[in-house]
Scaffold this active site. Structure first.
Site, mmCIF file in Angstrom:
data_model
loop_
_atom_site.group_PDB
_atom_site.id
_atom_site.type_symbol
_atom_site.label_atom_id
_atom_site.label_comp_id
_atom_site.label_asym_id
_atom_site.label_seq_id
_atom_site.Cartn_x
_atom_site.Cartn_y
_atom_site.Cartn_z
ATOM 1 N N GLN A 20 3.377 10.199 1.313
ATOM 2 C CA GLN A 20 4.253 9.220 1.223
ATOM 3 C C GLN A 20 5.496 9.420 -0.070
ATOM 4 O O GLN A 20 6.204 8.799 -0.076
ATOM 5 C CB GLN A 20 3.568 7.441 1.543
ATOM 6 N N HIS B 114 -3.946 1.434 7.811
ATOM 7 C CA HIS B 114 -2.507 1.412 8.059
ATOM 8 C C HIS B 114 -2.592 2.952 6.527
ATOM 9 O O HIS B 114 -2.467 3.676 6.918
ATOM 10 C CB HIS B 114 -1.481 0.607 7.494
ATOM 11 N N GLU B 115 -3.170 2.665 5.462
ATOM 12 C CA GLU B 115 -3.167 3.609 4.455
ATOM 13 C C GLU B 115 -3.973 5.226 5.246
ATOM 14 O O GLU B 115 -3.395 6.586 4.675
ATOM 15 C CB GLU B 115 -3.219 2.978 3.190
ATOM 16 N N CYS C 128 5.862 -0.109 6.548
ATOM 17 C CA CYS C 128 5.516 0.939 6.136
ATOM 18 C C CYS C 128 6.843 1.079 5.074
ATOM 19 O O CYS C 128 8.274 1.572 6.020
ATOM 20 C CB CYS C 128 5.115 1.829 6.712
ATOM 21 N N LEU C 129 6.684 1.228 3.872
ATOM 22 C CA LEU C 129 7.438 2.322 2.922
ATOM 23 C C LEU C 129 9.089 3.283 3.612
ATOM 24 O O LEU C 129 9.779 3.809 3.105
ATOM 25 C CB LEU C 129 7.372 2.259 1.542
ATOM 26 N N HIS D 248 -2.245 7.184 7.552
ATOM 27 C CA HIS D 248 -1.129 7.883 6.393
ATOM 28 C C HIS D 248 -2.554 9.257 6.296
ATOM 29 O O HIS D 248 -1.716 10.069 6.161
ATOM 30 C CB HIS D 248 -0.628 7.540 5.429
ATOM 31 N N GLY E 219 0.717 -1.138 -0.069
ATOM 32 C CA GLY E 219 -0.132 0.505 -0.102
ATOM 33 C C GLY E 219 0.691 1.455 0.079
ATOM 34 O O GLY E 219 1.871 0.777 0.239
HETATM 35 ZN ZN ZN Z 1 2.302 3.017 5.481
#
Ligand code: ZN
Length: 157
Positions: A51, A130-131, A88-89, A134, A46
Site C-alpha cells: 500500500q 485483510h492485510e 481499506c486505505l 494484500h 492496518g
Molecule cells: Zn487494505
C-alpha cells in the site's frame, strides 16, 4: 517520521504478490517506522507494505490495542465466521460487507527476525486476514458481498 503516499485501487502494485523479508536492514526498519506513521496519520487499523508501493511481506496493525508488526505473516489457524463492513486505505471513502473467520492465529517474525505467534478475534482477526491478503495482491473489494457503499468520515473536509 515520514508519511508515505498510499497507493490507491487501480495501481498495479496492489495486485502483485509480495516477497519474503530475508534480512532486516536499516531501510527495512525505516519502512516499518514510516508504515506505522502513515497508518496512524490516515487513521487506518492496518497497513501492508504494497500500500506504500513496497512489495515486501510486512504488515502493521493497530485495532486500538497497541501496535502489531508482522513480518512474513502466515495464517495458521482460523475458526468461526463474521460478516461485517470492511474498508481499506487504498479504497478511500468506500466500504463493503465481507465474511471472514471470527478467530485467526498468525505466525510471523518481529523486527529482530524472531518468530512468534499471535491470535485475534473479531476486528483483529479481520485485520490479519485483510492485510495478509494484500501481500498476495488481493483487495477486499473482490470478496465483497453485494455492492461497495460510500462512507462518510465526519472528520474529513
Ligand atoms: Zn487494505
Amino acid at each position: 517520521m515520514a508519511i508515505r503516499e498510499i497507493r490507491k485501487i487501480g495501481d498495479e502494485v496492489l495486485t502483485k504478490k509480495c516477497k519474503e523479508v530475508k534480512t532486516i536492514t536499516p531501510r527495512t526498519l525505516e519502512l516499518i517506522d514510516d508504515m506505522f506513521d502513515t497508518m496512524y496519520e490516515e487513521m487506518g487499523v492496518g497497513l501492508a507494505a504494497p500500500q506504500v508501493g513496497i512489495l515486501k511481506r510486512i504488515v502493521t496493525i493497530d485495532v486500538g490495542e497497541g501496535p502489531i508488526l508482522l513480518i512474513n505473516p502466515e495464517i495458521i489457524e482460523t475458526s468461526g465466521e463474521q460478516t461485517g463492513d470492511e474498508g481499506c486505505l487504498s479504497v478511500p471513502g468506500k466500504a463493503g460487507e465481507v465474511t471472514r473467520p471470527f478467530y485467526a492465529k498468525v505466525r510471523a517474525y518481529d523486527e529482530e527476525m524472531q518468530p512468534f505467534e499471535i491470535e485475534g478475534e473479531g476486528l483483529l482477526a479481520r485485520a490479519f486476514c485483510h492485510e495478509i491478503d494484500h501481500l498476495e495482491g488481493q483487495l477486499y473489494v473482490d470478496k465483497v458481498e453485494g455492492e461497495l457503499h460510500d462512507v462518510f468520515y465526519g472528520e474529513e473536509e
